[in-house]
Design an enzyme around this catalytic site. Structure first.
Site, PDB file in Angstrom:
ATOM      1  N   GLU A 254       0.884  -1.176   0.000  1.00 59.67           N
ATOM      2  CA  GLU A 254       0.000   0.000   0.000  1.00 59.67           C
ATOM      3  C   GLU A 254       0.915   1.217   0.000  1.00 59.67           C
ATOM      4  O   GLU A 254       1.518   1.553   1.020  1.00 59.67           O
ATOM      5  CB  GLU A 254      -0.898   0.006   1.254  1.00 59.67           C
ATOM      6  CG  GLU A 254      -1.758  -1.242   1.442  1.00 59.67           C
ATOM      7  CD  GLU A 254      -2.837  -1.398   0.381  1.00 59.67           C
ATOM      8  OE1 GLU A 254      -3.171  -0.415  -0.302  1.00 59.67           O
ATOM      9  OE2 GLU A 254      -3.329  -2.530   0.226  1.00 59.67           O
ATOM     10  N   CYS A 288      -2.042   9.247   2.734  1.00 67.24           N
ATOM     11  CA  CYS A 288      -1.747   8.748   1.386  1.00 67.24           C
ATOM     12  C   CYS A 288      -2.827   9.232   0.433  1.00 67.24           C
ATOM     13  O   CYS A 288      -2.578   9.456  -0.745  1.00 67.24           O
ATOM     14  CB  CYS A 288      -1.656   7.231   1.398  1.00 67.24           C
ATOM     15  SG  CYS A 288      -3.076   6.444   2.178  1.00 67.24           S
TER      16      CYS A 288
HETATM   17  P1  NAD Z   1       8.705   4.930   4.279  1.00 64.56           P
HETATM   18  O1  NAD Z   1       8.593   4.108   3.051  1.00 64.56           O
HETATM   19  O2  NAD Z   1       9.850   5.866   4.390  1.00 64.56           O
HETATM   20  O3  NAD Z   1       8.787   3.998   5.578  1.00 64.56           O
HETATM   21  C1  NAD Z   1       7.778   3.054   5.855  1.00 64.56           C
HETATM   22  C2  NAD Z   1       8.369   1.928   6.690  1.00 64.56           C
HETATM   23  O4  NAD Z   1       9.328   1.225   5.908  1.00 64.56           O
HETATM   24  C3  NAD Z   1       9.083   2.362   7.953  1.00 64.56           C
HETATM   25  O5  NAD Z   1       8.763   1.452   8.979  1.00 64.56           O
HETATM   26  C4  NAD Z   1      10.555   2.240   7.582  1.00 64.56           C
HETATM   27  O6  NAD Z   1      11.404   1.992   8.676  1.00 64.56           O
HETATM   28  C5  NAD Z   1      10.504   1.032   6.671  1.00 64.56           C
HETATM   29  N1  NAD Z   1      11.631   0.913   5.735  1.00 64.56           N
HETATM   30  C6  NAD Z   1      12.329   1.894   5.136  1.00 64.56           C
HETATM   31  N2  NAD Z   1      13.275   1.359   4.335  1.00 64.56           N
HETATM   32  C7  NAD Z   1      13.154   0.016   4.419  1.00 64.56           C
HETATM   33  C8  NAD Z   1      13.850  -1.078   3.834  1.00 64.56           C
HETATM   34  N3  NAD Z   1      14.854  -0.897   2.990  1.00 64.56           N
HETATM   35  N4  NAD Z   1      13.467  -2.322   4.172  1.00 64.56           N
HETATM   36  C9  NAD Z   1      12.432  -2.527   5.038  1.00 64.56           C
HETATM   37  N5  NAD Z   1      11.748  -1.527   5.631  1.00 64.56           N
HETATM   38  C10 NAD Z   1      12.105  -0.277   5.327  1.00 64.56           C
HETATM   39  O7  NAD Z   1       7.301   5.701   4.411  1.00 64.56           O
HETATM   40  P2  NAD Z   1       6.890   6.839   5.441  1.00 64.56           P
HETATM   41  O8  NAD Z   1       7.622   8.086   5.084  1.00 64.56           O
HETATM   42  O9  NAD Z   1       6.959   6.329   6.843  1.00 64.56           O
HETATM   43  O10 NAD Z   1       5.322   6.981   5.113  1.00 64.56           O
HETATM   44  C11 NAD Z   1       4.798   7.842   4.183  1.00 64.56           C
HETATM   45  C12 NAD Z   1       4.429   7.123   2.916  1.00 64.56           C
HETATM   46  O11 NAD Z   1       3.486   6.091   3.173  1.00 64.56           O
HETATM   47  C13 NAD Z   1       3.744   8.038   1.909  1.00 64.56           C
HETATM   48  O12 NAD Z   1       4.265   7.774   0.631  1.00 64.56           O
HETATM   49  C14 NAD Z   1       2.292   7.623   1.990  1.00 64.56           C
HETATM   50  O13 NAD Z   1       1.535   7.921   0.839  1.00 64.56           O
HETATM   51  C15 NAD Z   1       2.418   6.172   2.219  1.00 64.56           C
HETATM   52  N6  NAD Z   1       1.184   5.623   2.773  1.00 64.56           N
HETATM   53  C16 NAD Z   1       0.407   4.817   1.981  1.00 64.56           C
HETATM   54  C17 NAD Z   1      -0.805   4.329   2.458  1.00 64.56           C
HETATM   55  C18 NAD Z   1      -1.688   3.441   1.633  1.00 64.56           C
HETATM   56  O14 NAD Z   1      -2.545   2.781   2.210  1.00 64.56           O
HETATM   57  N7  NAD Z   1      -1.528   3.377   0.334  1.00 64.56           N
HETATM   58  C19 NAD Z   1      -1.202   4.666   3.754  1.00 64.56           C
HETATM   59  C20 NAD Z   1      -0.390   5.484   4.534  1.00 64.56           C
HETATM   60  C21 NAD Z   1       0.817   5.944   4.028  1.00 64.56           C
END
Ligand code: NAD
Length: 482
Positions: A254, A288
């Site tokens: 997502e 999001c």
């Molecule tokens: P992010 O991708 O930076 O981080 C999300 C998670 O991934 C964190 O727990 C982080 O520690 C982990 N992570 C980062 N690098 C990783 C790796 N290499 N391997 C494994 N895990 C890793 O996202 P964010 O900045 O926390 O959140 C914002 C984003 O989330 C926005 O793009 C938003 O649109 C999206 N989002 C999407 C939805 C949806 O349902 N489509 C809902 C909420 C947020």
């Protein structure tokens, strides 16, 4: 409403099958408004993740549907009783304003309560085989079984309670075991939720929470041999990385969005302007499904923008703990700086800032920007903050749909029109997971299917009903039916 109080600093541990586990190295969690340390969590390493998955794999959940319902509903009730405590914690570690955090807590009640209500419904189907000369007097039955291995859940910062709830509640409802890694930016809420679940009677082996980040954990959350499914909510960049690394596993992604709110010539402009401002600024614009592009037809744009300004100017931006504030901070000062740079870049390309600023640290006040060229970075990429970005478009539906579909994202959308021919065309042709007529793109209920296409998601949906499906295997069995 209780007056918010500053919470004490929390020195947290991981929860591995319920056991508290610490490390020498810790990660500090900051309040984005004042940069004070809110708490610390252990910097978990691959061996901690390994232990969590091994403990999960070794345990076979045997909870009846009745027992699961009790745990899920008790969790909902505890969250409702402690909504102020959760809101305080969410605001402290995320900078979301008190109003947004209270809403976050009330949504979580729905997530857990809906899961409790859905778990009692058996999801089996029956296929009679005597429907063709090729069939026999038999019946084929279906049943859904939990995964053999455990679920790996990785969550983002923007909804510290709900993103986690949307992964844990359907997992528990389906008798799965789950290892959660919440974001290192807002992990304290997730740990507090885990404690509520244990208190509600969840066998601790069914849930572990490991804390850390990719630097300390490597790929262990994605590649553990006892992980059958990775469910990830977060950015496109990380989602695609996970998809590459996960190999022969189910991966539920997502990801980001760049959702349009489309305003057609016949729209009630005041109603549309209110949706635009709310959709772009709630949760500090960090949803999001926030309104990230407002596509308004040129013939009504001046009148629409006037009304947008009226609504935007009513919003109070400031100390997130102040109960009268409507917009708190964004997650970090660096994020706010990025939005500032993107706005300046749009201005260099002809856009006009009508209201907003100046930025103070991570406080980025709602900012109305008009005449934005639809290809500039501010609206082509996901700008995850309270910018209210207006793109004027010609009054031709084909062209509006082309512009709307021109980004890499495909999460959701909102449309303001009463014309049935336009409504059906938008529903059919917008390349998104959701089309909401006369609502913001983020409108949903917690059990309805939710998720995007293109870069926004790989086709699996969330929402309790769909998540319960993706977390289970369908087994068919048959017997003679004379
Ligand atoms: P992010 O991708 O930076 O981080 C999300 C998670 O991934 C964190 O727990 C982080 O520690 C982990 N992570 C980062 N690098 C990783 C790796 N290499 N391997 C494994 N895990 C890793 O996202 P964010 O900045 O926390 O959140 C914002 C984003 O989330 C926005 O793009 C938003 O649109 C999206 N989002 C999407 C939805 C949806 O349902 N489509 C809902 C909420 C947020």
């Amino acid at each position: 409403m209780n007056a918010p109080m500053k919470p004490a600093i929390r020195r947290e541990s991981m929860r591995i099958a319920g056991k508290r586990v610490d490390t020498d190295e810790v990660i500090e969690v900051f309040n984005p408004y004042n940069n004070e340390v809110v708490g610390t969590v252990p910097a978990g390493r691959p061996e901690h993740v390994r232990e969590a998955f091994a403990r999960a794999r070794a345990y076979r959940p045997t909870l009846t549907r009745f027992e699961r319902q009790r745990i899920l509903q008790t969790t909902a009730e505890i969250l409702r009783n402690r909504k102020d405590d959760f809101a305080r914690l969410i605001t402290a570690e995320s900078g979301l304003c008190w109003k947004d955090s209270l809403y976050e807590a009330s949504r979580a009640y729905d997530v857990w309560s809906f899961a409790a209500q859905l778990v009692i419904k058996d999801d089996g189907e029956i296929y009679s085989c005597d429907i063709s000369p090729n069939g026999k007097n038999r019946k084929i039955f279906t049943m859904r079984t939990p995964l053999l291995g455990a679920i790996s859940a990785i969550t983002p910062f923007n909804h510290p309670l709900n993103m986690v709830s949307h992964k844990l509640a359907p997992a528990i409802a389906t008798n799965n075991r789950i290892v959660l890694k919440p974001t290192e930016l807002t992990p304290l809420t997730a740990l507090a939720l885990a404690d509520v679940l244990y208190e509600a009677g969840l066998p601790p082996e069914m849930l572990s929470v490991v804390t850390g980040n990719p630097r300390t954990m490597g790929d262990s959350m994605i590649t553990d041999p006892d992980c059958d499914l990775v469910t990830f909510t977060g950015s496109v960049r990380v989602g695609k990385y996970i998809a590459e690394k996960a190999g022969y596993r189910r991966v539920v992604l997502e990801l980001g969005g760049n959702d349009p709110l489309i305003i057609m010539a016949d729209a009630d402009l005041d109603r549309a302007a209110l949706l635009a401002v709310q959709g772009a600024t709630k949760n500090s614009g960090q949803r999001c499904t926030a309104v990230k592009r407002i596509l308004v037809v040129e013939s009504v744009a001046d009148a629409f923008v006037e009304r947008v300004l009226v609504h935007a100017k009513k919003l109070k931006c400031g100390d997130p703990m102040d109960p009268s504030v409507d917009v708190g901070t964004v997650i970090t000062e660096a994020a706010a700086q990025l939005f500032e740079r993107r706005v300046q870049d749009a201005v260099a390309q002809g856009a006009k800032v009508l209201y907003g600023g100046p930025r103070q640290g991570a406080l980025f006040a709602p900012c109305v920007v008009d005449h934005i060229p639809y290809k500039c970075e501010l609206v082509r990429e996901e700008t995850f903050g309270p910018v209210i970005p207006i793109i004027r478009v010609p009054d031709q539906i084909e062209e509006i749909i082309r512009i709307s579909n021109s980004t890499a994202f495909g999460l959701s959308s909102g449309v303001c029109t009463n014309r049935l021919d336009h409504i059906t065309k938008f529903v059919n042709e917008l390349e998104v997971g959701t089309v909401n007529i006369w609502e913001v793109p983020g409108y949903r209920i917690e059990m309805s299917p939710f998720g995007g296409i293109k870069d926004s998601g790989n086709g699996y949906k969330e929402g309790i009903v769909e998540a319960m499906k993706s977390y289970t295997n369908v087994r068919t069995w048959s017997m003679p039916w004379a």
